[in-house]
Design an enzyme around this catalytic site. Structure first.
Site, PDB file in Angstrom:
ATOM      1  N   ARG A   1     -12.173 -22.548   4.743  1.00  0.00           N
ATOM      2  CA  ARG A   1     -11.671 -21.696   3.663  1.00  0.00           C
ATOM      3  C   ARG A   1     -10.160 -21.486   3.742  1.00  0.00           C
ATOM      4  NH1 ARG A   1     -15.952 -18.285   1.516  1.00  0.00           N
ATOM      5  NH2 ARG A   1     -17.534 -19.824   1.053  1.00  0.00           N
TER       6      ARG A   1
ATOM      7  N   TYR B   1     -30.254 -20.993  -1.416  1.00  0.00           N
ATOM      8  CA  TYR B   1     -29.722 -20.395  -2.651  1.00  0.00           C
ATOM      9  C   TYR B   1     -30.666 -20.613  -3.821  1.00  0.00           C
ATOM     10  CZ  TYR B   1     -25.171 -19.338  -0.599  1.00  0.00           C
ATOM     11  OH  TYR B   1     -24.166 -18.809   0.165  1.00  0.00           O
TER      12      TYR B   1
ATOM     13  N   ASP C   1     -17.068 -26.660  -3.885  1.00  0.00           N
ATOM     14  CA  ASP C   1     -18.042 -25.723  -3.348  1.00  0.00           C
ATOM     15  C   ASP C   1     -19.354 -26.455  -3.113  1.00  0.00           C
ATOM     16  OD1 ASP C   1     -18.280 -22.591  -2.912  1.00  0.00           O
ATOM     17  OD2 ASP C   1     -20.208 -23.333  -3.617  1.00  0.00           O
TER      18      ASP C   1
ATOM     19  N   ARG D   1      -5.311 -19.687 -10.056  1.00  0.00           N
ATOM     20  CA  ARG D   1      -6.691 -19.422 -10.456  1.00  0.00           C
ATOM     21  C   ARG D   1      -6.796 -18.401 -11.592  1.00  0.00           C
ATOM     22  NH1 ARG D   1     -11.316 -19.163  -7.836  1.00  0.00           N
ATOM     23  NH2 ARG D   1     -11.853 -18.175  -9.790  1.00  0.00           N
TER      24      ARG D   1
ATOM     25  N   ARG E   1      -8.471 -17.345  -1.445  1.00  0.00           N
ATOM     26  CA  ARG E   1      -7.869 -16.074  -1.834  1.00  0.00           C
ATOM     27  C   ARG E   1      -6.847 -15.502  -0.872  1.00  0.00           C
ATOM     28  NH1 ARG E   1     -13.492 -13.391  -3.418  1.00  0.00           N
ATOM     29  NH2 ARG E   1     -14.018 -14.819  -1.744  1.00  0.00           N
TER      30      ARG E   1
HETATM   31  O1  CP3 Z   1     -10.789 -24.249   1.904  1.00  0.00           O
HETATM   32  C1  CP3 Z   1     -11.997 -24.585   1.923  1.00  0.00           C
HETATM   33  O2  CP3 Z   1     -12.758 -24.305   2.862  1.00  0.00           O
HETATM   34  C2  CP3 Z   1     -12.498 -25.528   0.828  1.00  0.00           C
HETATM   35  C3  CP3 Z   1     -13.339 -25.071  -0.156  1.00  0.00           C
HETATM   36  C4  CP3 Z   1     -14.724 -24.445   0.054  1.00  0.00           C
HETATM   37  C5  CP3 Z   1     -15.185 -23.411  -0.795  1.00  0.00           C
HETATM   38  N1  CP3 Z   1     -16.487 -23.162  -0.507  1.00  0.00           N
HETATM   39  C6  CP3 Z   1     -14.397 -22.777  -1.849  1.00  0.00           C
HETATM   40  C7  CP3 Z   1     -14.789 -21.417  -2.279  1.00  0.00           C
HETATM   41  C8  CP3 Z   1     -15.762 -24.770   0.925  1.00  0.00           C
HETATM   42  C9  CP3 Z   1     -15.778 -25.772   2.059  1.00  0.00           C
HETATM   43  C10 CP3 Z   1     -16.879 -23.953   0.550  1.00  0.00           C
HETATM   44  C11 CP3 Z   1     -18.189 -24.054   1.191  1.00  0.00           C
HETATM   45  C12 CP3 Z   1     -19.206 -23.040   0.912  1.00  0.00           C
HETATM   46  N2  CP3 Z   1     -19.491 -22.405  -0.263  1.00  0.00           N
HETATM   47  C13 CP3 Z   1     -20.156 -22.615   1.875  1.00  0.00           C
HETATM   48  C14 CP3 Z   1     -20.236 -23.127   3.277  1.00  0.00           C
HETATM   49  C15 CP3 Z   1     -19.202 -22.512   4.140  1.00  0.00           C
HETATM   50  C16 CP3 Z   1     -19.414 -21.058   4.489  1.00  0.00           C
HETATM   51  O3  CP3 Z   1     -18.555 -20.265   4.116  1.00  0.00           O
HETATM   52  O4  CP3 Z   1     -20.410 -20.753   5.121  1.00  0.00           O
HETATM   53  C17 CP3 Z   1     -20.987 -21.680   1.256  1.00  0.00           C
HETATM   54  C18 CP3 Z   1     -22.125 -20.937   1.903  1.00  0.00           C
HETATM   55  C19 CP3 Z   1     -20.564 -21.554  -0.097  1.00  0.00           C
HETATM   56  C20 CP3 Z   1     -21.153 -20.712  -1.173  1.00  0.00           C
HETATM   57  C21 CP3 Z   1     -20.146 -19.721  -1.609  1.00  0.00           C
HETATM   58  N3  CP3 Z   1     -19.162 -20.022  -2.512  1.00  0.00           N
HETATM   59  C22 CP3 Z   1     -19.945 -18.382  -1.171  1.00  0.00           C
HETATM   60  C23 CP3 Z   1     -20.809 -17.651  -0.191  1.00  0.00           C
HETATM   61  C24 CP3 Z   1     -18.801 -17.898  -1.827  1.00  0.00           C
HETATM   62  C25 CP3 Z   1     -18.099 -16.559  -1.619  1.00  0.00           C
HETATM   63  C26 CP3 Z   1     -18.244 -15.615  -2.737  1.00  0.00           C
HETATM   64  C27 CP3 Z   1     -17.178 -14.507  -2.648  1.00  0.00           C
HETATM   65  O5  CP3 Z   1     -16.504 -14.290  -3.646  1.00  0.00           O
HETATM   66  O6  CP3 Z   1     -17.025 -13.925  -1.566  1.00  0.00           O
HETATM   67  C28 CP3 Z   1     -18.330 -18.927  -2.665  1.00  0.00           C
HETATM   68  C29 CP3 Z   1     -17.134 -18.902  -3.523  1.00  0.00           C
HETATM   69  C30 CP3 Z   1     -15.986 -19.693  -3.029  1.00  0.00           C
HETATM   70  N4  CP3 Z   1     -16.039 -20.995  -2.616  1.00  0.00           N
HETATM   71  C31 CP3 Z   1     -14.638 -19.257  -2.976  1.00  0.00           C
HETATM   72  C32 CP3 Z   1     -13.878 -20.332  -2.517  1.00  0.00           C
HETATM   73  C33 CP3 Z   1     -12.387 -20.404  -2.343  1.00  0.00           C
HETATM   74  C34 CP3 Z   1     -14.155 -17.883  -3.393  1.00  0.00           C
HETATM   75  C35 CP3 Z   1     -14.162 -17.775  -4.893  1.00  0.00           C
HETATM   76  C36 CP3 Z   1     -12.837 -17.461  -5.505  1.00  0.00           C
HETATM   77  O7  CP3 Z   1     -11.763 -17.672  -4.914  1.00  0.00           O
HETATM   78  O8  CP3 Z   1     -12.867 -17.035  -6.676  1.00  0.00           O
END
Ligand code: CP3
Length: 367
Positions: A45, A171, A94, A58, A49
C-alpha cells in the site's frame, strides 16, 4: 545461496526481465536468493492515501474507476517510487478488479473495502459466477497501464499482484468485508463441491490477472491471501492451498519470482511456501506479517527461502528512535534468510506521514 537462473524465454523479448533492465535489480536478486549490495525495500500500500499527490489525483474519481484508467493507474503506481526511492513499484489496482472486469457488481467503499451487490454462497449463486468469463478485451486497461508504468520505471521492477482465491471468495461469500470470514469457512465444510467450484473460478480469475500483468511488463508477482490467517492448517491445506497453487500456475512458465503473503499466518508459513513450490514457481519468497520475527519465520521455513517483511505498521507513528531500532532489528533478523526484501508486516496505514517512509528507505539502504 544462488538459485539457478530461471528460464524467462517465454516472456516477450522487450520485457524488462528478459531485456536485462530489471534482471540485476536488488529486488529480483533478493527474490532469487541473493544478497545484493543494497537491501531492497518497498511497502505494501505504498501507493494510496498516505500520499498528498495521490489524494490530489483521486479527487472526484472512484477507486475502481482510477484502477481502470491507464493514465491514472500508471501515475499512481509511480508516485511512491519518485517520492521514496523504493526498490520496486507495485501495480496500482485492487484484488477485486478482475471480479469487476468479469462483470461482478462490486464497488470499493472508502473506509469499508470491497462490497458486492449481494453475497454469493449457494450452488446457484456459484453457477451464476462460473458462467462469467474474463476476456482479453476486458483486460486491455490493465495491459495499457502496466505498459505505461514499466516504460517510465526503467530499471526499477514492477510487482504484479492478485488476491488469493480464498481471500476473494471470502469477500464474495460474505458479500462484504468481515472479521472472521465465518460464512466462507462454513461453506468449505457445508458444501465442499460448491466451495471447490467457487475457488477454482476465483483462482483462474486471479491467475489471468497475474499473467496479464507479467506479460505486459511486471518482473515479479505477489499473491495476497490477506485473510488466510483465519484458517487452521488443516483447512488451509485441504480447502485453500490447491486453488492458490492453481492461480500461480498461470504464471509458472513465465519464470518470474513469486511472493506469497498473508496476515496472521505464523502457523501456515511452510504451507504457503509449498503452494509456491507446488505451482512450480522457480523463485519462491514468503511474505511474513509483523507477528512472527523473521529469524523465527526462517527457521520454520527450513532456512532455504527468501523472506519479505515485516516492519510493524503500528511503529510508523512511534517516535523515530523506537522505529529506527525496530527497523534495524527487522533487517538483522532477516539476515537469517537467503534473501530479504524489507517491507511492512501489512499495508501502510492511510494516516502515515510519508516522510517516515522515506526515512526508512534511507535507513535500510544505509545498512
Ligand atoms: O500500493 C499498493 O499496495 C498497490 C495497490 C493495492 C490496493 N489494494 C489499492 C487500494 C493493493 C496491492 C491492494 C490489495 C488489496 N485490496 C488487498 C490485499 C492486501 C491487504 O491489504 O491485505 C485487499 C484485502 C484488498 C481489498 C481492499 N481494497 C480493502 C480492504 C480496501 C480498504 C478500504 C478502505 O478504505 O480502508 C481496499 C481499497 C483500496 N485498495 C485502497 C487502495 C489504495 C484505498 C481506497 C482509496 O484510496 O480510496
Amino acid at each position: 545461496m544462488t538459485s539457478p537462473t530461471v528460464n524467462v524465454s517465454n516472456l516477450p523479448p522487450s520485457h524488462p526481465l528478459a531485456d536485462g533492465r530489471t534482471a540485476t535489480s536488488s529486488l529480483v536478486s533478493a527474490l532469487r536468493g541473493d544478497r545484493p549490495a543494497r537491501t531492497p525495500v518497498w511497502f505494501m500500500r505504498q501507493a494510496g492515501r498516505s500520499l498528498p499527490e495521490y489524494r490530489e489525483v483521486r479527487q472526484g474519481v472512484g477507486m475502481l474507476e482510477s484502477c481502470l484508467r491507464p493514465d491514472l493507474a500508471a501515475e499512481i503506481t509511480l508516485q511512491p517510487v519518485r517520492r521514496h526511492d523504493v526498490d520496486a513499484a507495485i501495480f496500482f489496482s485492487d484484488i477485486v478488479v478482475p471480479l469487476k472486469l468479469a462483470g461482478v457488481d462490486v464497488e470499493i467503499t472508502a473506509g469499508v473495502g470491497p462490497v458486492m451487490d449481494r453475497p454469493y454462497r449457494t450452488a446457484q449463486d456459484v453457477d451464476e459466477l462460473v458462467a462469467r468469463d474474463l476476456d482479453d478485451d476486458a483486460l486491455a486497461p490493465i495491459v495499457q497501464a502496466v505498459a505505461r508504468t514499466v516504460a517510465d520505471l526503467g530499471t526499477t521492477p514492477l510487482i504484479g499482484f492478485g488476491g488469493a482465491p480464498f481471500t476473494l471468495a471470502a469477500y464474495l461469500v460474505e458479500g462484504r468485508p468481515s472479521r472472521d470470514h465465518l460464512a466462507a469457512r462454513t461453506l468449505m465444510h457445508a458444501d465442499p463441491e460448491t466451495w471447490r467450484r467457487l475457488t477454482e473460478w476465483t483462482a483462474d480469475l486471479t491467475g489471468r490477472f497475474l499473467r496479464t500483468q507479467v506479460l505486459a511488463g511486471a518482473s515479479a508477482v505477489q499473491l495476497f491471501d490477506s485473510w488466510a490467517g483465519s484458517l487452521s492448517l488443516a483447512d488451509y491445506t485441504a480447502h485453500v492451498a490447491p486453488s492458490s497453487t492453481r492461480a500461480l500456475r498461470h504464471v509458472t512458465d513465465l519464470g518470474v519470482p513469486g511472493i506469497h503473503f498473508g496476515t496472521g499466518t505464523g502457523h501456515l508459513l511452510p504451507a504457503m511456501r509449498d503452494v509456491l513450490r507446488d505451482a512450480g514457481i522457480g523463485h519462491p519468497t514468503v511474505g511474513v506479517d509483523y507477528r512472527t520475527p523473521l529469524d523465527e519465520a526462517t527457521a520454520l521455513l527450513g532456512g532455504d527461502v527468501p523472506v519479505q517483511g515485516n516492519i510493524d505498521p503500528a511503529l510508523l507513528a512511534a517516535p523515530w528512535p523506537a522505529l529506527e531500532a525496530h527497523v534495524r532489528d527487522v533487517v538483522a533478523r532477516g539476515a537469517a534468510a537467503p534473501g530479504h526484501v524489507v517491507n511492512l508486516g501489512h499495508g501502510v496505514p492511510p494516516t502515515t506521514d510519508p516522510a517516515v517512509l522515506t526515512r526508512i528507505v534511507e535507513l535500510v539502504h544505509s545498512l
